[in-house]
Design an enzyme around this catalytic site. Sequence first.
Site, mmCIF file in Angstrom:
data_model
loop_
_atom_site.group_PDB
_atom_site.id
_atom_site.type_symbol
_atom_site.label_atom_id
_atom_site.label_comp_id
_atom_site.label_asym_id
_atom_site.label_seq_id
_atom_site.Cartn_x
_atom_site.Cartn_y
_atom_site.Cartn_z
ATOM 1 N N HIS A 81 0.537 -1.046 -0.136
ATOM 2 C CA HIS A 81 0.343 -0.225 -0.118
ATOM 3 C C HIS A 81 0.392 1.080 -0.194
ATOM 4 O O HIS A 81 1.998 1.634 0.839
ATOM 5 C CB HIS A 81 -0.619 -0.263 1.194
ATOM 6 C CG HIS A 81 -1.782 -1.082 1.024
ATOM 7 N ND1 HIS A 81 -3.102 -0.993 0.363
ATOM 8 C CD2 HIS A 81 -2.142 -2.486 1.945
ATOM 9 C CE1 HIS A 81 -3.727 -2.455 0.746
ATOM 10 N NE2 HIS A 81 -3.058 -3.095 0.983
ATOM 11 N N CYS A 82 0.309 2.228 -1.239
ATOM 12 C CA CYS A 82 0.905 3.502 -0.908
ATOM 13 C C CYS A 82 0.287 4.627 -0.376
ATOM 14 O O CYS A 82 0.946 5.950 -0.167
ATOM 15 C CB CYS A 82 1.404 3.411 -2.176
ATOM 16 S SG CYS A 82 -0.039 3.948 -3.501
#
Length: 166
Positions: free
Chosen positions: A79-80
């Site tokens: 996840h960013c």
Amino acid sequence: MTLKAVSLFSSAGIGELRLPDSIQVIVANELLKPRADCYRHFNPDTNMICGDITSSNIKDEIIRIANDENCSLLIATPHCQGLSTLGKNKGQEQYENDRRNFLILEVLDVIDSCDFDYILIENVPKFIEMYFPYEGEYRLLQEILTLKYADKYNVDIRVLNAKDYG
């Protein structure tokens, strides 16, 4: 020759949409059921494990399948949202307070437990500027990867822009 692959943080499979036929994703993992269901719809031959990779049961099952199937490629897209320039987190202190930013450490557990020939980790550019806890201190991801894996892998970290690749 077909490369057997593991996909972590797979979402609905968009990141794998244009993979060549020579890459077969054997096992994938996604936290959210609607995304996992979408992935299953478009990739019915892949074993989609829906659940939290921080759970030892989920991670152990991914590792077991990867080893049983002799997977040689790992694709990980942690996840960013916590690192995105559009997000609320703008510095190291804020990054540290968002647990999603440390999911890369789960990827390292999978790497340590399998015998991949190739590893692709994709994220936003800020990812390579963040410091992660490792052996009692904070280090850049490139330092961690080099310390852990330089004897087996060619560690190459760079920013690529998809617009440059058609």
